[in-house]
Design an enzyme around this catalytic site. Sequence first.
Site, PDB file in Angstrom:
ATOM      1  N   CYS A 130     -13.270  -8.852   9.090  1.00  0.00           N
ATOM      2  CA  CYS A 130     -12.454  -8.312  10.178  1.00  0.00           C
ATOM      3  C   CYS A 130     -12.604  -6.791  10.219  1.00  0.00           C
ATOM      4  CB  CYS A 130     -10.986  -8.697  10.008  1.00  0.00           C
ATOM      5  SG  CYS A 130      -9.947  -8.055  11.341  1.00  0.00           S
ATOM      6  N   CYS A 133      -9.317  -4.758  10.745  1.00  0.00           N
ATOM      7  CA  CYS A 133      -8.496  -4.678   9.534  1.00  0.00           C
ATOM      8  C   CYS A 133      -9.140  -3.767   8.488  1.00  0.00           C
ATOM      9  CB  CYS A 133      -8.257  -6.068   8.967  1.00  0.00           C
ATOM     10  SG  CYS A 133      -7.210  -7.115  10.024  1.00  0.00           S
TER      11      CYS A 133
END
Length: 177
Positions: A130, A133
């Site tokens: 991700c 993130c």
Amino acid sequence: MSLDTLKSLLPDYAKDLKLNLGSLAHDVTLTPQQLAGTFVASAIASRNPLVTDLLRAHFADALSAGALDAARAAAAIMGMNNVYYRFVHLVGGDYAKMPAQLRMNVIGRPGVEKVDFELWSLAVSAINGCGMCMESHEHALRKAGLTTEQIQTAVRVAATVHGVAVTLDGAKAPAAT
């Protein structure tokens, strides 16, 4: 001994992973708790119960019960967040403007120093791929004063642990006929 057991399970073609496990397990750029939690959270994120059990046993003395729970919580919450925020990032559009409406209370009160939890969350986010993130956690870690070397160490641990899990999963897979 658990680390030696894990290394002994790796086939010869994964010698580099054995070497990386050994050197990273003794890395001094992170605190013992940061290092241990990174290994454990990464193992959980890699979804191999044997790797998780052996690394948790190896690093048991470096993690209090609360720190072990926080490493588990980092893997759990990032397991959810990485899917959601990867979707938001990749699809774009109005989703980025919408509230996630997902409970994430553990991020505010993880039970360990915030920097340790952020480090473990970064490692899990790297495994789960991700980008949104990873950027967020890397930024928080830099703001908290961690060096690029410390951050890189956590991601190197994540990469190695994931590689070990993949190798062991592949080694037990039946051969195609």
